[in-house]
Design an enzyme around this catalytic site. Structure first.
Site, mmCIF file in Angstrom:
data_model
loop_
_atom_site.group_PDB
_atom_site.id
_atom_site.type_symbol
_atom_site.label_atom_id
_atom_site.label_comp_id
_atom_site.label_asym_id
_atom_site.label_seq_id
_atom_site.Cartn_x
_atom_site.Cartn_y
_atom_site.Cartn_z
ATOM 1 N N ARG A 1 0.820 -1.221 0.000
ATOM 2 C CA ARG A 1 0.000 0.000 0.000
ATOM 3 C C ARG A 1 0.845 1.259 0.000
ATOM 4 O O ARG A 1 0.355 2.341 -0.344
ATOM 5 C CB ARG A 1 -0.994 -0.032 1.160
ATOM 6 N N GLU B 1 3.461 -10.004 15.201
ATOM 7 C CA GLU B 1 2.822 -10.526 16.415
ATOM 8 C C GLU B 1 3.031 -12.043 16.471
ATOM 9 O O GLU B 1 3.336 -12.603 17.507
ATOM 10 C CB GLU B 1 1.339 -10.180 16.377
HETATM 11 P P1 AMP Z 1 2.883 -2.241 11.305
HETATM 12 O O1 AMP Z 1 4.176 -2.811 10.791
HETATM 13 O O2 AMP Z 1 2.366 -2.983 12.504
HETATM 14 O O3 AMP Z 1 2.988 -0.752 11.585
HETATM 15 O O4 AMP Z 1 1.765 -2.442 10.189
HETATM 16 C C1 AMP Z 1 2.132 -2.737 8.882
HETATM 17 C C2 AMP Z 1 1.040 -2.662 7.846
HETATM 18 O O5 AMP Z 1 -0.011 -3.561 8.179
HETATM 19 C C3 AMP Z 1 0.393 -1.316 7.642
HETATM 20 O O6 AMP Z 1 1.133 -0.508 6.726
HETATM 21 C C4 AMP Z 1 -0.948 -1.726 7.074
HETATM 22 O O7 AMP Z 1 -0.874 -1.920 5.670
HETATM 23 C C5 AMP Z 1 -1.244 -3.044 7.749
HETATM 24 N N1 AMP Z 1 -2.114 -2.887 8.930
HETATM 25 C C6 AMP Z 1 -1.784 -3.088 10.231
HETATM 26 N N2 AMP Z 1 -2.846 -2.867 11.028
HETATM 27 C C7 AMP Z 1 -3.860 -2.491 10.212
HETATM 28 C C8 AMP Z 1 -5.235 -2.105 10.432
HETATM 29 N N3 AMP Z 1 -5.773 -2.065 11.662
HETATM 30 N N4 AMP Z 1 -5.979 -1.773 9.351
HETATM 31 C C9 AMP Z 1 -5.454 -1.816 8.102
HETATM 32 N N5 AMP Z 1 -4.185 -2.171 7.837
HETATM 33 C C10 AMP Z 1 -3.396 -2.512 8.866
#
Ligand code: AMP
Length: 170
Positions: free
Chosen positions: A58, A95
């Site tokens: 994205r 996670e």
């Molecule tokens: P993070 O590495 O945990 O900051 O998250 C990585 C990616 O996971 C983000 O760029 C989103 O594309 C996706 N993601 C994580 N949590 C969500 C959420 N609650 N809703 C939509 N996309 C999410």
């Protein structure tokens, strides 16, 4: 224009307990997508970026229009096995389990000023790995921009040394 009107909350996707922020209505609306792009562009100019980096997948959607609007290059950070030339790779914890991201060696030049653009800041694992790849290339991260920041997850605390911009916070 309230961009939150174009983000749909989907409870329990992809697993129970996750409030998934669906950005497809926003990018499907020309005016909303253009408005978000303008905000990212203004931030890119403010921090003096000379290249845009977006993580798979994205980050490509939000990063490439910023690059073309400003006449800057766009560099993709990809899931492993996708880039054909020699890469730098960073592994990071999720996670459950692990993930990895790769960047072509030489796609980012030493001393370039990089703005990272992505859809959403959750835990920050993706962006931490992306920063490491950029810094291993010898470039400087001058800012990190998200469409959405999930404040409760405190991802921002991982990036105290970097300017962060979020278009929308939840
Ligand atoms: P993070 O590495 O945990 O900051 O998250 C990585 C990616 O996971 C983000 O760029 C989103 O594309 C996706 N993601 C994580 N949590 C969500 C959420 N609650 N809703 C939509 N996309 C999410």
């Amino acid at each position: 224009m309230n961009l939150k009107d174009y983000v749909k909350n989907v409870p329990d996707f992809p697993q129970k307990g996750i409030q998934f922020k669906d950005i497809t209505p926003l990018i499907g609306n020309g005016k909303a997508f253009q408005h978000a792009t303008k905000l990212f562009c203004a931030y890119a100019q403010k921090v003096g970026a000379d290249v845009i980096v977006g993580p798979d997948a994205r980050g490509f959607i939000f990063g490439t229009p910023v690059a073309t609007q400003l006449g800057l290059g766009f560099v993709p950070v990809r899931k492993p096995g996708k880039l054909p030339r020699e890469t730098l790779t960073e592994t990071y914890s999720l996670e459950y389990g692990e993930n990895a991201l790769s960047l072509h060696k030489g796609d980012i030049l030493p001393n370039q000023k990089v703005l990272i653009v992505d859809d959403l800041l959750a835990t920050g694992g993706t962006i931490a790995a992306t920063i490491n790849l950029i810094e291993k290339s010898g470039a400087e991260v001058v800012g990190i921009a998200f469409l959405i920041e999930l404040e409760a997850l405190k991802g921002r605390e991982k990036f105290k040394d970097y300017p962060i911009y979020s278009v929308l916070t939840y």
